[in-house]
Design a protein around this motif. Structure first.
Motif, short mmCIF file in Angstrom:
data_model
loop_
_atom_site.label_atom_id
_atom_site.label_comp_id
_atom_site.label_asym_id
_atom_site.label_seq_id
_atom_site.Cartn_x
_atom_site.Cartn_y
_atom_site.Cartn_z
N VAL A 118 9.77 0.28 4.76
CA VAL A 118 11.85 0.59 4.52
C VAL A 118 11.84 0.81 6.15
O VAL A 118 11.20 1.52 7.25
CB VAL A 118 11.73 2.26 4.16
CG1 VAL A 118 13.44 3.11 3.53
CG2 VAL A 118 10.98 1.45 2.45
N GLN A 119 12.81 0.05 6.57
CA GLN A 119 12.98 0.35 7.91
C GLN A 119 13.64 2.07 8.51
O GLN A 119 13.88 2.77 7.71
CB GLN A 119 14.51 -0.34 8.53
CG GLN A 119 14.73 -1.20 7.93
CD GLN A 119 15.48 -2.64 8.53
OE1 GLN A 119 16.51 -2.36 8.46
NE2 GLN A 119 15.15 -3.79 7.83
N GLY A 120 12.59 2.27 9.34
CA GLY A 120 13.53 3.49 10.40
C GLY A 120 12.48 4.36 9.05
O GLY A 120 12.19 5.80 10.07
N GLU A 121 11.09 4.27 8.68
CA GLU A 121 10.02 4.64 7.91
C GLU A 121 8.58 4.08 8.24
O GLU A 121 7.85 3.58 8.06
CB GLU A 121 10.30 4.94 6.39
CG GLU A 121 11.69 5.62 5.94
CD GLU A 121 12.49 6.90 6.21
OE1 GLU A 121 11.52 7.65 6.34
OE2 GLU A 121 13.50 6.94 6.08
N THR A 122 7.68 6.05 8.07
CA THR A 122 6.44 5.53 8.08
C THR A 122 5.97 5.53 6.92
O THR A 122 6.76 6.35 6.04
CB THR A 122 6.07 6.58 9.08
OG1 THR A 122 6.69 8.72 8.14
CG2 THR A 122 6.55 6.56 10.75
N GLY A 123 4.77 4.95 6.84
CA GLY A 123 3.81 4.89 5.14
C GLY A 123 4.63 3.16 4.58
O GLY A 123 5.10 2.69 5.28
N THR A 124 4.21 3.67 3.04
CA THR A 124 4.50 2.59 2.72
C THR A 124 4.65 2.74 0.91
O THR A 124 4.46 3.43 1.03
CB THR A 124 2.74 1.62 1.96
OG1 THR A 124 2.85 1.43 3.68
CG2 THR A 124 2.95 0.44 1.10
N VAL A 125 6.01 2.05 0.87
CA VAL A 125 6.74 2.60 -0.63
C VAL A 125 5.56 1.79 -1.96
O VAL A 125 5.15 0.64 -1.52
CB VAL A 125 7.45 1.81 -1.28
CG1 VAL A 125 8.07 2.80 -2.46
CG2 VAL A 125 8.66 2.49 0.30
N GLU A 126 4.78 2.50 -2.57
CA GLU A 126 3.54 1.80 -3.73
C GLU A 126 4.14 2.12 -4.85
O GLU A 126 4.33 3.53 -5.81
CB GLU A 126 2.23 2.56 -2.96
CG GLU A 126 1.96 1.44 -2.21
CD GLU A 126 0.21 2.49 -1.62
OE1 GLU A 126 -0.30 2.80 -2.45
OE2 GLU A 126 -0.22 1.94 -0.31
N SER A 127 4.61 0.87 -5.28
CA SER A 127 5.34 1.72 -6.86
C SER A 127 4.26 0.32 -8.43
O SER A 127 3.54 -1.06 -7.62
CB SER A 127 6.67 0.66 -6.88
OG SER A 127 7.26 2.05 -6.57
N LYS A 128 3.91 1.38 -9.04
CA LYS A 128 3.13 -0.04 -10.34
C LYS A 128 4.29 0.54 -11.58
O LYS A 128 4.57 1.11 -12.06
CB LYS A 128 2.51 0.71 -10.27
CG LYS A 128 0.78 0.82 -9.31
CD LYS A 128 -0.69 0.37 -10.49
CE LYS A 128 -1.17 0.56 -9.40
NZ LYS A 128 -1.56 -0.45 -8.43
N LEU A 129 5.49 -1.45 -11.70
CA LEU A 129 6.54 -1.10 -12.83
C LEU A 129 5.71 -1.80 -13.80
O LEU A 129 4.89 -3.23 -13.97
CB LEU A 129 7.45 -1.95 -12.03
CG LEU A 129 7.81 -1.32 -10.79
CD1 LEU A 129 9.57 -2.13 -10.88
CD2 LEU A 129 8.55 0.42 -11.52
N VAL A 130 5.94 -1.67 -15.16
CA VAL A 130 5.59 -2.07 -16.00
C VAL A 130 6.78 -2.77 -16.56
O VAL A 130 7.77 -2.31 -17.27
CB VAL A 130 4.76 -1.50 -17.14
CG1 VAL A 130 4.76 -1.90 -18.73
CG2 VAL A 130 3.37 -0.54 -16.64
N LEU A 131 6.37 -4.08 -16.86
CA LEU A 131 7.20 -4.73 -17.78
C LEU A 131 6.72 -5.82 -19.27
O LEU A 131 5.50 -6.20 -19.43
CB LEU A 131 8.04 -5.83 -16.93
CG LEU A 131 7.70 -6.68 -16.80
CD1 LEU A 131 8.24 -8.08 -16.07
CD2 LEU A 131 6.77 -6.57 -15.16
N LYS A 132 8.01 -6.38 -20.07
CA LYS A 132 7.08 -7.13 -21.59
C LYS A 132 7.19 -7.80 -20.83
O LYS A 132 8.27 -8.24 -21.41
CB LYS A 132 7.72 -5.96 -22.49
CG LYS A 132 7.15 -5.96 -23.62
CD LYS A 132 7.10 -5.53 -24.59
CE LYS A 132 6.02 -5.21 -26.08
NZ LYS A 132 5.13 -5.54 -25.61
N ALA A 133 6.50 -9.28 -21.33
CA ALA A 133 6.91 -10.45 -21.57
C ALA A 133 7.15 -11.45 -23.39
O ALA A 133 5.95 -10.41 -23.86
CB ALA A 133 5.84 -11.31 -21.02
N THR A 134 8.31 -11.22 -23.34
CA THR A 134 8.49 -11.46 -25.20
C THR A 134 7.75 -13.08 -25.19
O THR A 134 8.20 -14.38 -23.98
CB THR A 134 9.47 -11.33 -25.11
OG1 THR A 134 10.74 -11.65 -24.44
CG2 THR A 134 10.03 -9.66 -25.59
#
Ligand code: CU
Length: 135
Positions: A118-134
């Motif tokens: 993210v601009q201006g921020e140190t570190g890393t955004v780490e996200s794990k998102l679960v979605l359903k495939a129909t």
């Protein structure tokens, strides 16, 4: 020889300055940021679009300009971690919204893993998102 050693030293100094700049500019915690799915479901098939939003949880506002450097889409939620599919970034249509094109090769649970700066921020955004495939 002398020139290359000099330029390497200079490069190191510049990296040092750049990192100092990032530290100084940090004003919020990287943990305040989080990706969320715009749509929890997707239809299985080729060339499907998956849309996520990056939000600042403390303000609730969308965060534009993030650099997403890691993406993975696999079937870990259904115990098939090794079943990963191709995923490609697509142009955004509104600030703070990020889109990907993927071949969702099977109906079931898929996990979208994202790593971003993210601009201006140190570190890393780490996200794990679960979605359903129909089907
Ligand atoms: Cu599968």
């Amino acid at each position: 020889m002398k020139t290359s050693r000099y330029s390497r030293a200079l490069q190191g100094a510049l990296i040092g300055i750049a990192m100092t700049g990032l530290v100084t500019a940090a004003h919020a915690n990287i943990k305040d940021y989080e990706f969320e799915l715009v749509d929890q479901t997707v239809q299985a098939g080729p060339d499907k679009i998956i849309t996520v939003r990056l939000v600042n949880k403390t303000t609730g506002k969308p965060v534009p300009g993030a650099v997403i450097f890691a993406t993975r889409l696999d079937m870990a939620p259904d115990g098939m971690q090794e079943m990963a599919t191709k995923i490609a970034p697509m142009p955004s249509t509104e600030p703070g919204v990020y889109k990907f094109k993927a071949t969702v090769s099977m109906a079931g649970g898929w996990q979208l893993s994202l790593g971003a700066k993210v601009q201006g921020e140190t570190g890393t955004v780490e996200s794990k998102l679960v979605l359903k495939a129909t089907p």
